[in-house]
Design an enzyme around this catalytic site. Structure first.
Site, PDB file in Angstrom:
ATOM      1  N   LEU A 293     -20.176  -1.892  11.876  1.00 42.52           N
ATOM      2  CA  LEU A 293     -20.970  -1.003  12.734  1.00 42.52           C
ATOM      3  C   LEU A 293     -20.891  -1.470  14.181  1.00 42.52           C
ATOM      4  O   LEU A 293     -21.797  -1.221  14.958  1.00 42.52           O
ATOM      5  CB  LEU A 293     -22.431  -0.977  12.264  1.00 42.52           C
ATOM      6  CG  LEU A 293     -22.765  -0.108  11.057  1.00 42.52           C
ATOM      7  CD1 LEU A 293     -24.265  -0.113  10.774  1.00 42.52           C
ATOM      8  CD2 LEU A 293     -22.290   1.343  11.244  1.00 42.52           C
TER       9      LEU A 293
ATOM     10  N   THR B 279       0.853  -1.190   0.000  1.00 42.38           N
ATOM     11  CA  THR B 279       0.000   0.000   0.000  1.00 42.38           C
ATOM     12  C   THR B 279       0.881   1.228   0.000  1.00 42.38           C
ATOM     13  O   THR B 279       1.651   1.442   0.934  1.00 42.38           O
ATOM     14  CB  THR B 279      -0.906   0.002   1.244  1.00 42.38           C
ATOM     15  OG1 THR B 279      -1.644  -1.208   1.222  1.00 42.38           O
ATOM     16  CG2 THR B 279      -1.866   1.175   1.223  1.00 42.38           C
TER      17      THR B 279
ATOM     18  N   CYS C  55      -3.144  -1.736   9.185  1.00 43.51           N
ATOM     19  CA  CYS C  55      -3.608  -1.116   7.935  1.00 43.51           C
ATOM     20  C   CYS C  55      -4.477   0.113   8.128  1.00 43.51           C
ATOM     21  O   CYS C  55      -4.113   1.197   7.687  1.00 43.51           O
ATOM     22  CB  CYS C  55      -4.357  -2.155   7.109  1.00 43.51           C
ATOM     23  SG  CYS C  55      -3.412  -3.641   6.847  1.00 43.51           S
TER      24      CYS C  55
HETATM   25  C1  UGA Z   1      -8.294  -4.107   6.805  1.00 46.85           C
HETATM   26  C2  UGA Z   1      -9.365  -4.154   5.725  1.00 46.85           C
HETATM   27  O1  UGA Z   1     -10.599  -4.623   6.296  1.00 46.85           O
HETATM   28  C3  UGA Z   1      -8.945  -5.063   4.582  1.00 46.85           C
HETATM   29  O2  UGA Z   1      -9.904  -5.021   3.528  1.00 46.85           O
HETATM   30  C4  UGA Z   1      -7.586  -4.579   4.032  1.00 46.85           C
HETATM   31  O3  UGA Z   1      -7.103  -5.435   3.011  1.00 46.85           O
HETATM   32  C5  UGA Z   1      -6.572  -4.582   5.173  1.00 46.85           C
HETATM   33  O4  UGA Z   1      -7.040  -3.717   6.229  1.00 46.85           O
HETATM   34  C6  UGA Z   1      -5.272  -4.058   4.598  1.00 46.85           C
HETATM   35  O5  UGA Z   1      -5.235  -2.901   4.174  1.00 46.85           O
HETATM   36  O6  UGA Z   1      -4.325  -4.836   4.471  1.00 46.85           O
HETATM   37  P1  UGA Z   1      -7.594  -5.742   8.803  1.00 46.85           P
HETATM   38  O7  UGA Z   1      -6.538  -4.754   9.147  1.00 46.85           O
HETATM   39  O8  UGA Z   1      -7.256  -7.178   8.772  1.00 46.85           O
HETATM   40  O9  UGA Z   1      -8.213  -5.414   7.356  1.00 46.85           O
HETATM   41  O10 UGA Z   1      -8.741  -5.543   9.881  1.00 46.85           O
HETATM   42  P2  UGA Z   1     -10.296  -5.250   9.889  1.00 46.85           P
HETATM   43  O11 UGA Z   1     -11.069  -6.490   9.918  1.00 46.85           O
HETATM   44  O12 UGA Z   1     -10.650  -4.263   8.842  1.00 46.85           O
HETATM   45  O13 UGA Z   1     -10.422  -4.562  11.335  1.00 46.85           O
HETATM   46  C7  UGA Z   1      -9.690  -3.366  11.619  1.00 46.85           C
HETATM   47  C8  UGA Z   1      -9.979  -2.872  13.007  1.00 46.85           C
HETATM   48  O14 UGA Z   1     -11.298  -2.345  13.100  1.00 46.85           O
HETATM   49  C9  UGA Z   1      -9.885  -3.922  14.119  1.00 46.85           C
HETATM   50  O15 UGA Z   1      -9.184  -3.357  15.199  1.00 46.85           O
HETATM   51  C10 UGA Z   1     -11.321  -4.195  14.487  1.00 46.85           C
HETATM   52  O16 UGA Z   1     -11.472  -4.594  15.822  1.00 46.85           O
HETATM   53  C11 UGA Z   1     -11.951  -2.843  14.248  1.00 46.85           C
HETATM   54  N1  UGA Z   1     -13.407  -2.913  13.961  1.00 46.85           N
HETATM   55  C12 UGA Z   1     -13.862  -3.550  12.867  1.00 46.85           C
HETATM   56  C13 UGA Z   1     -14.287  -2.298  14.837  1.00 46.85           C
HETATM   57  O17 UGA Z   1     -13.891  -1.695  15.855  1.00 46.85           O
HETATM   58  N2  UGA Z   1     -15.628  -2.344  14.557  1.00 46.85           N
HETATM   59  C14 UGA Z   1     -16.115  -2.986  13.457  1.00 46.85           C
HETATM   60  O18 UGA Z   1     -17.351  -2.990  13.261  1.00 46.85           O
HETATM   61  C15 UGA Z   1     -15.203  -3.606  12.591  1.00 46.85           C
END
Ligand code: UGA
Length: 463
Positions: A254, A124, A264
């Site tokens: 949400l 990225t 990321c």
């Molecule tokens: C994120 C993106 O979702 C991927 O599509 C992307 O490829 C990736 O970054 C990247 O750029 O490599 P990731 O970092 O694995 O993926 O994590 P997520 O599942 O997106 O969660 C990110 C954070 O948001 C976590 O700390 C999670 O706990 C938090 N989160 C997620 C919330 O607090 N609330 C939610 O409803 C969803």
């Protein structure tokens, strides 16, 4: 049907390793390259360096099939495609640091020996990086024009379900100036049923940032709504559920909590914010998204301090250290900020996580690790659920009530049934529901004598 191609993947972090292994599964011959000899030795022996469901089996399968190799040598001369999957950390100003990308490109230039594999960029990197790569390679080879075709192919894998996401992508984005190069990369993914977006490199790079920034915005939005719910007495669970029923909004991302973490979302929002600012935009929304995210962690500390009077010498137990369940990754994890903030206030931090204790211990040797949630909760003045691991939803609350110094639970991921927590005699904080049952904390004023457990070499306290 896959036409087998030769791929070199540079970088064996989360993205590079998953791609290398999964591309071998698609039928390609893959060489994975990293400068970290120890890592390469482990991977070559079939030991995965990250926890990612489904990865270990595929890793061993393709080491055996011969379609996957690991090396520290820049074996790029025979490749049809070179995938760049090196990290792009944040600089102190929030920009994306391209040091590793530049170093890899230098190596590619030196080691292709007249060959011209297609360069596929998965790191990225700021909008315009494909053009920079093109320029760097041309300059290095001492020729006037460009020689390598570069395709920006951002990745959308989520940690914890990266293998599953690889084989079932929502979309594949390919940004190239040469349509033939983009179509050649598309062919690599032929066995996957996914819509492919062909575009120019800058647009592909922007799609990645905009996607992550939107997800982060959704999280900060629901966290802000949760704070307002706490003030007005509305139920955030029902609010989020009913909002999500509108397909224009969608139910995913949400969940209110401690804000987004990981390697990321925080880094990419910061980088886009920086990029906007240096290009004359005023990214107020992105600024607010980052502010709300930081506040989400600070307010937990305030709530604990207000509930306990002071955090000085109080034992606070963090349940969950990984930035989300299903991974051992603690990069930018809310628990990292919480531990730092708690220790700043003089608190003693105890912790448990099913997978992430080793890396957390390396970062915070002073945080004591325990072998399960109950061992960690012994004599604690508060439990803070910081990651929504499934096992925390079914904790035996009566047992916890007996062993804790003060019956206070900050359920920062809303995993516990609130009525059950209050019925068990705890004061309880939930995101969007606020604090209730504080009388329980105030009634228990005398402090029991605390025994501090010995810590063994793994950083896990012996029970
Ligand atoms: C994120 C993106 O979702 C991927 O599509 C992307 O490829 C990736 O970054 C990247 O750029 O490599 P990731 O970092 O694995 O993926 O994590 P997520 O599942 O997106 O969660 C990110 C954070 O948001 C976590 O700390 C999670 O706990 C938090 N989160 C997620 C919330 O607090 N609330 C939610 O409803 C969803």
């Amino acid at each position: 049907m896959t036409t087998t191609k030769k791929l070199s993947v540079i970088g064996t972090g989360y993205v590079g390793l998953v791609y290398a292994v999964c591309m071998a599964e698609l039928g390609h011959d893959v060489v994975a390259i990293d400068i970290d000899a120890e890592k390469i030795a482990k991977l070559g022996a079939g030991i995965s360096t990250i926890y990612e469901p489904g990865l270990d089996d595929l890793l061993r399968k393709h080491l055996c099939s011969g379609r996957l190799r690991f090396t520290t040598a820049y074996e790029v001369a025979a490749a049809d495609f070179v995938f760049l999957a090196v990290s792009t950390p944040s600089t102190p100003e929030g920009a994306a640091d391209l040091r590793h990308v530049r170093a890899a490109v230098q190596q590619i230039g030196e080691n292709t020996r007249g060959a011209h594999p297609i360069i596929v960029n998965k790191s990225t990197a700021p909008v315009g990086t494909s053009d920079t790569l093109d320029y760097l390679l041309a300059r290095q080879n001492g020729v006037g024009g460009h020689e390598f075709e570069i395709v920006a192919n951002p990745e959308f894998l989520r940690e914890g379900s990266a293998v599953q996401d690889f084989f079932h992508p929502d979309r594949i984005v390919l940004g190239a100036n040469d349509p033939a190069a983009a179509h050649a990369v598309a062919e690599l993914y032929a066995p996957l049923e996914a819509e492919i977006v062909f575009t120019d490199p800058k647009t592909a790079e922007m799609i990645k940032y905009a996607s992550n920034a939107f997800l982060a915005t959704k999280i900060s939005f629901i966290n802000e709504i949760a704070s307002i719910c706490e003030g007005v007495g509305a139920d955030i669970g029902d609010v989020a559920r009913a909002m999500g029923m509108d397909p224009r909004i969608g139910s995913r991302f949400l969940n209110p909590g401690l804000g987004f973490g990981g390697s990321c979302l925080p880094k990419d929002v910061r980088a886009l914010n920086y990029l906007g600012a240096v290009h004359g935009a005023h990214p107020q929304l992105l600024n607010a998204v980052l502010q709300i995210n930081a506040d989400q962690r600070r307010r937990v500390i305030r709530i604990l301090r207000d509930s306990l009077g002071s955090l000085e010498s109080r034992v606070i137990t963090l349940l969950g250290l990984a930035f989300k369940p299903g991974t051992d990754d603690i990069r930018d994890a809310p628990a990292v900020d919480l531990a730092r903030l708690l220790m700043n206030e003089g608190a003693i931090v105890h912790a448990y996580d099913p997978f992430a204790m080793r890396s957390f211990s390396a970062l915070f040797p002073q945080v004591e690790m325990f072998e399960d949630a109950y061992a960690a909760a012994g004599h604690a003045d508060a439990l803070v659920v910081a990651t929504e691991w499934e096992e925390f939803a079914t904790l035996d609350l009566e047992r916890l009530h007996k062993i804790m110094q003060t019956p206070l639970i900050a359920d920062c991921r809303n995993v516990l049934e609130r009525a059950r927590v209050l019925d068990a005699g705890f004061a309880c904080f939930g995101v969007g529901t606020g604090i209730a049952g504080l009388g329980a904390v105030q009634r228990r004023t005398t402090r029991r004598v605390r025994t501090v457990p010995a810590t063994n070499q793994t950083g896990v306290a012996a029970s």
